[in-house]
Scaffold this motif. Structure first.
Motif, PDB file in Angstrom:
ATOM      1  N   ALA A  59      34.626  77.361  25.128  1.00  0.00           N
ATOM      2  CA  ALA A  59      35.111  75.997  25.357  1.00  0.00           C
ATOM      3  C   ALA A  59      35.558  75.360  24.044  1.00  0.00           C
ATOM      4  O   ALA A  59      36.597  74.695  23.993  1.00  0.00           O
ATOM      5  N   LEU A  60      34.796  75.580  22.983  1.00  0.00           N
ATOM      6  CA  LEU A  60      35.159  74.984  21.697  1.00  0.00           C
ATOM      7  C   LEU A  60      36.410  75.619  21.102  1.00  0.00           C
ATOM      8  O   LEU A  60      37.146  74.969  20.363  1.00  0.00           O
ATOM      9  N   GLU A  61      36.671  76.876  21.445  1.00  0.00           N
ATOM     10  CA  GLU A  61      37.922  77.506  21.013  1.00  0.00           C
ATOM     11  C   GLU A  61      39.128  76.837  21.670  1.00  0.00           C
ATOM     12  O   GLU A  61      40.222  76.847  21.111  1.00  0.00           O
ATOM     13  N   LEU A  62      38.914  76.268  22.845  1.00  0.00           N
ATOM     14  CA  LEU A  62      40.007  75.672  23.614  1.00  0.00           C
ATOM     15  C   LEU A  62      40.074  74.155  23.502  1.00  0.00           C
ATOM     16  O   LEU A  62      40.981  73.539  24.061  1.00  0.00           O
ATOM     17  N   ILE A  63      39.139  73.565  22.782  1.00  0.00           N
ATOM     18  CA  ILE A  63      39.022  72.108  22.801  1.00  0.00           C
ATOM     19  C   ILE A  63      40.268  71.415  22.250  1.00  0.00           C
ATOM     20  O   ILE A  63      40.689  70.382  22.767  1.00  0.00           O
ATOM     21  N   ASP A  64      40.902  71.989  21.236  1.00  0.00           N
ATOM     22  CA  ASP A  64      42.107  71.352  20.697  1.00  0.00           C
ATOM     23  C   ASP A  64      43.254  71.408  21.706  1.00  0.00           C
ATOM     24  O   ASP A  64      43.998  70.442  21.868  1.00  0.00           O
ATOM     25  N   LEU A  65      43.379  72.514  22.412  1.00  0.00           N
ATOM     26  CA  LEU A  65      44.394  72.623  23.454  1.00  0.00           C
ATOM     27  C   LEU A  65      44.092  71.646  24.592  1.00  0.00           C
ATOM     28  O   LEU A  65      44.996  71.006  25.137  1.00  0.00           O
ATOM     29  N   TYR A  66      42.822  71.503  24.926  1.00  0.00           N
ATOM     30  CA  TYR A  66      42.403  70.564  25.971  1.00  0.00           C
ATOM     31  C   TYR A  66      42.797  69.140  25.579  1.00  0.00           C
ATOM     32  O   TYR A  66      43.345  68.390  26.391  1.00  0.00           O
TER      33      TYR A  66
ATOM     34  N   ALA B   2      43.859  71.996  35.543  1.00  0.00           N
ATOM     35  CA  ALA B   2      44.778  72.981  36.111  1.00  0.00           C
ATOM     36  C   ALA B   2      45.079  74.106  35.128  1.00  0.00           C
ATOM     37  O   ALA B   2      45.260  75.252  35.528  1.00  0.00           O
ATOM     38  N   HIS B   3      45.119  73.777  33.851  1.00  0.00           N
ATOM     39  CA  HIS B   3      45.458  74.763  32.828  1.00  0.00           C
ATOM     40  C   HIS B   3      44.238  75.507  32.286  1.00  0.00           C
ATOM     41  O   HIS B   3      44.340  76.683  31.933  1.00  0.00           O
ATOM     42  N   LEU B   4      43.121  74.806  32.185  1.00  0.00           N
ATOM     43  CA  LEU B   4      41.905  75.370  31.582  1.00  0.00           C
ATOM     44  C   LEU B   4      40.697  75.068  32.472  1.00  0.00           C
ATOM     45  O   LEU B   4      39.803  74.313  32.096  1.00  0.00           O
ATOM     46  N   PRO B   5      40.654  75.661  33.658  1.00  0.00           N
ATOM     47  CA  PRO B   5      39.579  75.307  34.594  1.00  0.00           C
ATOM     48  C   PRO B   5      38.178  75.619  34.073  1.00  0.00           C
ATOM     49  O   PRO B   5      37.248  74.841  34.293  1.00  0.00           O
ATOM     50  N   GLY B   6      38.012  76.719  33.365  1.00  0.00           N
ATOM     51  CA  GLY B   6      36.691  77.056  32.837  1.00  0.00           C
ATOM     52  C   GLY B   6      36.226  76.058  31.800  1.00  0.00           C
ATOM     53  O   GLY B   6      35.062  75.638  31.789  1.00  0.00           O
ATOM     54  N   ALA B   7      37.138  75.652  30.930  1.00  0.00           N
ATOM     55  CA  ALA B   7      36.792  74.654  29.918  1.00  0.00           C
ATOM     56  C   ALA B   7      36.497  73.312  30.580  1.00  0.00           C
ATOM     57  O   ALA B   7      35.580  72.598  30.166  1.00  0.00           O
ATOM     58  N   HIS B   8      37.255  72.985  31.615  1.00  0.00           N
ATOM     59  CA  HIS B   8      37.025  71.727  32.329  1.00  0.00           C
ATOM     60  C   HIS B   8      35.616  71.688  32.923  1.00  0.00           C
ATOM     61  O   HIS B   8      34.892  70.708  32.759  1.00  0.00           O
ATOM     62  N   VAL B   9      35.243  72.761  33.582  1.00  0.00           N
ATOM     63  CA  VAL B   9      33.902  72.835  34.176  1.00  0.00           C
ATOM     64  C   VAL B   9      32.851  72.738  33.079  1.00  0.00           C
ATOM     65  O   VAL B   9      31.865  72.014  33.204  1.00  0.00           O
TER      66      VAL B   9
ATOM     67  N   GLU C 246      35.258  64.399  23.318  1.00  0.00           N
ATOM     68  CA  GLU C 246      35.530  62.959  23.282  1.00  0.00           C
ATOM     69  C   GLU C 246      35.738  62.468  21.852  1.00  0.00           C
ATOM     70  O   GLU C 246      36.619  61.645  21.592  1.00  0.00           O
ATOM     71  N   GLY C 247      34.951  62.982  20.921  1.00  0.00           N
ATOM     72  CA  GLY C 247      35.109  62.602  19.521  1.00  0.00           C
ATOM     73  C   GLY C 247      36.439  63.058  18.953  1.00  0.00           C
ATOM     74  O   GLY C 247      37.112  62.304  18.234  1.00  0.00           O
TER      75      GLY C 247
ATOM     76  N   ASP D 143      45.188  68.297  23.483  1.00  0.00           N
ATOM     77  CA  ASP D 143      46.655  68.226  23.543  1.00  0.00           C
ATOM     78  C   ASP D 143      47.142  67.991  24.969  1.00  0.00           C
ATOM     79  O   ASP D 143      48.065  67.201  25.190  1.00  0.00           O
ATOM     80  N   LEU D 144      46.533  68.668  25.929  1.00  0.00           N
ATOM     81  CA  LEU D 144      46.927  68.493  27.326  1.00  0.00           C
ATOM     82  C   LEU D 144      46.645  67.070  27.803  1.00  0.00           C
ATOM     83  O   LEU D 144      47.481  66.460  28.481  1.00  0.00           O
ATOM     84  N   VAL D 145      45.489  66.550  27.453  1.00  0.00           N
ATOM     85  CA  VAL D 145      45.141  65.181  27.841  1.00  0.00           C
ATOM     86  C   VAL D 145      46.146  64.198  27.242  1.00  0.00           C
ATOM     87  O   VAL D 145      46.669  63.315  27.933  1.00  0.00           O
ATOM     88  N   LEU D 146      46.439  64.359  25.961  1.00  0.00           N
ATOM     89  CA  LEU D 146      47.358  63.444  25.286  1.00  0.00           C
ATOM     90  C   LEU D 146      48.780  63.550  25.830  1.00  0.00           C
ATOM     91  O   LEU D 146      49.528  62.569  25.803  1.00  0.00           O
ATOM     92  N   ALA D 147      49.138  64.719  26.334  1.00  0.00           N
ATOM     93  CA  ALA D 147      50.474  64.917  26.897  1.00  0.00           C
ATOM     94  C   ALA D 147      50.558  64.445  28.349  1.00  0.00           C
ATOM     95  O   ALA D 147      51.620  64.525  28.965  1.00  0.00           O
ATOM     96  N   GLY D 148      49.437  63.976  28.886  1.00  0.00           N
ATOM     97  CA  GLY D 148      49.427  63.519  30.273  1.00  0.00           C
ATOM     98  C   GLY D 148      49.358  64.654  31.279  1.00  0.00           C
ATOM     99  O   GLY D 148      49.600  64.452  32.465  1.00  0.00           O
ATOM    100  N   GLU D 149      49.038  65.838  30.797  1.00  0.00           N
ATOM    101  CA  GLU D 149      48.899  67.003  31.675  1.00  0.00           C
ATOM    102  C   GLU D 149      47.503  67.019  32.288  1.00  0.00           C
ATOM    103  O   GLU D 149      46.606  66.318  31.836  1.00  0.00           O
ATOM    104  N   ASP D 150      47.325  67.861  33.279  1.00  0.00           N
ATOM    105  CA  ASP D 150      46.023  68.031  33.925  1.00  0.00           C
ATOM    106  C   ASP D 150      45.315  69.218  33.279  1.00  0.00           C
ATOM    107  O   ASP D 150      45.635  70.365  33.592  1.00  0.00           O
ATOM    108  N   PRO D 151      44.363  68.970  32.373  1.00  0.00           N
ATOM    109  CA  PRO D 151      43.706  70.091  31.706  1.00  0.00           C
ATOM    110  C   PRO D 151      42.924  70.979  32.667  1.00  0.00           C
ATOM    111  O   PRO D 151      42.787  72.170  32.428  1.00  0.00           O
TER     112      PRO D 151
END
Length: 77
Positions: free
Chosen positions: A23-30, A42-49, A62-63, A32-40
């Motif tokens: 999850a921490l490997e993907l946190i920056d991408l997560y 949908a793109h990173l379901p495991g990280a979302h969970v 959040e930080g 980026d998706l939030v800031l772009a208005g994308e649904d994280p």
């Protein structure tokens, strides 16, 4: 709910959950998706969970999100 049922609920893991290191490997991408208005989710379901279930990783996300937004707004960290 009995004590045994509470313990089992705590120990139950969502099969879609990834671990903290992944999850921490993907946190920056997560972020980026939030800031772009994308649904994280949908793109990173495991990280979302994982971020939903893991308070420590959720706080890291959040930080980072706040820091990136502040930098984008021209605020000093």
């Amino acid at each position: 709910m009995t004590a045994r049922e509470r313990i089992l609920a705590i120990l139950r893991t969502d099969p879609a959950d990834t671990d903290c290191s992944h999850a921490l490997e993907l946190i920056d991408l997560y972020v980026d998706l939030v800031l772009a208005g994308e649904d994280p989710e949908a793109h990173l379901p495991g990280a979302h969970v994982h971020l939903r279930e893991c308070g420590a990783c959720r706080r890291d996300f959040e930080g980072l999100l706040v820091a990136v937004r502040d930098i984008g707004a021209g605020c000093s960290p």
